[in-house]
Design a protein around this motif. Structure first.
Motif, PDB file in Angstrom:
ATOM      1  N   ILE A 106       0.852  -1.178   0.000  1.00 20.95           N
ATOM      2  CA  ILE A 106       0.000   0.000   0.000  1.00 20.95           C
ATOM      3  C   ILE A 106       0.894   1.236   0.000  1.00 20.95           C
ATOM      4  O   ILE A 106       1.843   1.329   0.791  1.00 20.95           O
ATOM      5  N   ALA A 107       0.619   2.167  -0.886  1.00 16.17           N
ATOM      6  CA  ALA A 107       1.227   3.493  -0.848  1.00 16.17           C
ATOM      7  C   ALA A 107       0.076   4.490  -0.971  1.00 16.17           C
ATOM      8  O   ALA A 107      -1.084   4.089  -1.084  1.00 16.17           O
ATOM      9  N   THR A 108       0.378   5.770  -0.962  1.00 14.86           N
ATOM     10  CA  THR A 108      -0.726   6.738  -1.005  1.00 14.86           C
ATOM     11  C   THR A 108      -0.724   7.642  -2.223  1.00 14.86           C
ATOM     12  O   THR A 108      -1.762   8.167  -2.592  1.00 14.86           O
ATOM     13  N   ASP A 109       0.436   7.858  -2.845  1.00 16.08           N
ATOM     14  CA  ASP A 109       0.538   8.914  -3.857  1.00 16.08           C
ATOM     15  C   ASP A 109       0.016  10.222  -3.278  1.00 16.08           C
ATOM     16  O   ASP A 109      -0.768  10.929  -3.902  1.00 16.08           O
ATOM     17  N   HIS A 110       0.447  10.515  -2.048  1.00 17.48           N
ATOM     18  CA  HIS A 110       0.105  11.780  -1.392  1.00 17.48           C
ATOM     19  C   HIS A 110       0.504  12.920  -2.318  1.00 17.48           C
ATOM     20  O   HIS A 110       1.692  13.154  -2.545  1.00 17.48           O
ATOM     21  N   ALA A 111      -0.484  13.610  -2.877  1.00 11.75           N
ATOM     22  CA  ALA A 111      -0.231  14.613  -3.914  1.00 11.75           C
ATOM     23  C   ALA A 111      -1.077  15.850  -3.658  1.00 11.75           C
ATOM     24  O   ALA A 111      -2.118  16.064  -4.277  1.00 11.75           O
ATOM     25  N   PRO A 112      -0.661  16.690  -2.705  1.00 14.04           N
ATOM     26  CA  PRO A 112      -1.497  17.812  -2.270  1.00 14.04           C
ATOM     27  C   PRO A 112      -1.517  18.988  -3.245  1.00 14.04           C
ATOM     28  O   PRO A 112      -0.531  19.283  -3.911  1.00 14.04           O
ATOM     29  N   HIS A 113      -2.689  19.636  -3.277  1.00 18.20           N
ATOM     30  CA  HIS A 113      -2.889  20.882  -4.022  1.00 18.20           C
ATOM     31  C   HIS A 113      -3.793  21.786  -3.205  1.00 18.20           C
ATOM     32  O   HIS A 113      -4.534  21.313  -2.332  1.00 18.20           O
ATOM     33  N   ALA A 114      -3.762  23.064  -3.506  1.00 19.93           N
ATOM     34  CA  ALA A 114      -4.659  24.003  -2.840  1.00 19.93           C
ATOM     35  C   ALA A 114      -6.095  23.727  -3.279  1.00 19.93           C
ATOM     36  O   ALA A 114      -6.332  23.320  -4.424  1.00 19.93           O
ATOM     37  N   PRO A 115      -7.078  23.933  -2.392  1.00 17.75           N
ATOM     38  CA  PRO A 115      -8.479  23.654  -2.753  1.00 17.75           C
ATOM     39  C   PRO A 115      -8.924  24.315  -4.048  1.00 17.75           C
ATOM     40  O   PRO A 115      -9.629  23.698  -4.849  1.00 17.75           O
ATOM     41  N   GLU A 116      -8.504  25.554  -4.270  1.00 19.83           N
ATOM     42  CA  GLU A 116      -8.937  26.244  -5.494  1.00 19.83           C
ATOM     43  C   GLU A 116      -8.352  25.603  -6.750  1.00 19.83           C
ATOM     44  O   GLU A 116      -8.898  25.770  -7.853  1.00 19.83           O
ATOM     45  N   GLU A 117      -7.256  24.848  -6.593  1.00 20.07           N
ATOM     46  CA  GLU A 117      -6.655  24.168  -7.735  1.00 20.07           C
ATOM     47  C   GLU A 117      -7.365  22.860  -8.067  1.00 20.07           C
ATOM     48  O   GLU A 117      -7.072  22.242  -9.086  1.00 20.07           O
TER      49      GLU A 117
END
Length: 489
Positions: A308-319
């Motif tokens: 299991i991995a997550t591909d944690h890939a954050p962006h700002a909500p507006e994006e």
């Protein structure tokens, strides 16, 4: 008996093979004893963990902490804080930052940013046409592994040509270094997306239509062919489709050194959710139809998928909430929510805690050559421990995430099973559900403990490095026509 720093009593310790009741003694950064209460040495601090399970800290092979380059999306400090809150003690961070981690200068910038990390880390360097000649020096400077973006994703890094991918595998195979591959066929993706954009399609489902399962099938097949030929170690990132699992099964049967991950989003979400959440769920590869969910679970259970991995890939909500799906950035945060999501499925009987430890810690530790120090609760190992309460229930909230990215498809989802404390090399980085803020910067590179198994390169006589050398007895220049003595034949 010499005094230790901490003894944990009353817990149940989980490995891939068993769950036992035992106490754990910790001195400095290491576990020094695991056994019956009566066998524990005296300690400066004792901790009761009655009713809790001790799991080896989770190892997430696939995170994007966006630093350097995109501090509005995430930083090493906020991303690693999210990891600590999620019971994750080691992460492997991806190279599509700005600048991309394909030069020594860019690597130094990332290593400087990582000095703020709450968790231990590996750094995937970039394998591309422009970096293939720098792989060895990047390894010497601290890179643990590499990433090849065979499919297009955030950052729009050009996919390596097949020639560069082959040459990169030729260089890494004798070193035993594993390469992560984002396996989608970029030519298919670009052509289909352009056609839909020209036709005016901006709906959420257009993203899936642009990236059909065949794009994953083709790319995985191509990557496995090159890996098998060279003997290189490869890792398939974020496996999303039931239709391409047969390639992994067959490759493993033939002895190809391939590992593969999937993510909670591919196990638990599908296009029904996409229709409701739109751009929030845009990621690469895409969320697929419901028929893919159960086969991925089955593949985890039978070992076709390793971890299991997550591909944690954050962006700002507006994006993530723009009108056109093509304008929504791809990815969402996941390193903090993975453990409660998966523990919830364990509570539902879908897998055991022992299965989960194999997927979340043991398999990634072995894939990246850090098993022993990491991935196990045993004497001599790092004291990386997630204290888990399988009875604790709650509701996931995007507003409570440590990540800068306060937008998640898991928002409002009920879960049961939480990490309560996270111990990294003997130090609490999360305790009683709260971040230990003075532990910032405690994380360090796992390069110091990495030890890959013996490499098994193949077909080395056909490597690019080999063909540049003239074999003994062969003239360096072509023999002019007319000078061959045919009478001698």
């Amino acid at each position: 008996m010499k005094e230790v720093d901490l003894v944990i009593r009353g817990a149940r310790i989980v490995s891939p093979d068993q769950i036992i009741e035992a106490s754990v003694a910790i001195a400095g950064e290491q576990i020094v004893a695991v056994g019956h209460d009566d066998t524990m040495p005296p300690a400066r601090e004792e901790m009761r963990a009655d009713g809790l399970y001790l799991l080896p800290g989770a190892i997430d092979s696939h995170v994007h902490f966006r630093d350097p380059g995109y501090p509005n999306k995430e930083t090493w400090k906020t991303g690693s804080a999210a990891a600590a809150m999620g019971g994750v003690t080691t992460v492997f961070e991806m190279p599509n930052t700005n600048p991309a981690t394909g030069t020594l200068e860019a690597l130094r910038m990332k290593q400087k940013a990582a000095e703020a990390s709450y968790c231990d880390f590996g750094i995937h360097g970039l394998l591309g046409d422009d970096t293939v000649d720098r792989l060895e020096e990047l390894l010497d400077a601290g890179v643990t592994s590499f990433k090849a973006f065979v499919g297009n994703t955030f950052g729009n890094l050009p996919a390596p040509t097949d020639g560069a991918l082959l040459e990169g595998f030729e260089k890494l195979a004798p070193l035993g270094i594993r390469t992560v591959v984002h396996a989608e066929n970029s030519s298919i993706l670009f052509r289909r997306q352009k056609k839909m954009q020209d036709a005016g399609r901006i709906d959420a489902m257009a993203h899936l239509a642009a990236r059909p399962a065949v794009a994953e099938i083709e790319a995985i097949g191509r990557v496995l062919t090159l890996a098998e030929w060279t003997g290189a170690r490869v890792h398939i990132a974020h496996h999303s489709a039931a239709d391409s699992l047969f390639l992994l099964r067959e490759a493993k049967r033939r002895g190809v050194d391939v590992t593969a991950e999937t993510c909670p989003q591919y196990l638990l979400l599908n296009t029904d959710h996409m229709l409701k959440l739109g751009g929030v769920m845009r990621l690469n590869p895409p969320i697929r139809e419901a028929r893919h969910n159960q086969p991925l679970w089955d593949a985890l259970m039978d070992g076709t998928l390793d971890m299991i991995a997550t591909d944690h890939a954050p962006h700002a909500p507006e994006e993530k909430t723009r009108e056109s799906i093509w304008d929504c950035d791809c990815g969402f945060p996941g390193v903090e929510t993975q453990m409660p999501l998966m523990l919830t499925e364990v509570n539902r009987g879908r897998a055991s805690l022992m299965d989960y430890v194999r997927w979340s810690s043991v398999a990634p530790a072995k894939a990246w050559g850090i098993y022993g120090p990491k991935g196990v609760i045993a004497p001599g190992a790092h004291a990386d421990i997630a204290f888990v309460d399988m009875e604790r229930a709650g509701i996931l909230s995007q507003n409570k995430l440590q990540s800068i990215s306060k937008i998640s498809p898991w928002n409002g989802r009920p879960v049961k099973g939480y990490p309560l404390h996270t111990l990294l090399r003997g130090r609490f980085v999360m305790r009683d559900g709260k971040l230990v803020t003075d532990a910032v910067g405690w994380g360090r590179s796992v390069k110091t403990v990495q030890q890959m198994p013996t490499a098994k390169p193949r077909n080395t006589e056909h490597y690019s490095s080999a063909i540049l050398e003239t074999p003994p007895g062969v003239p360096r220049t072509a023999v002019p026509v007319g000078e061959v003595d045919w009478s001698a034949s």
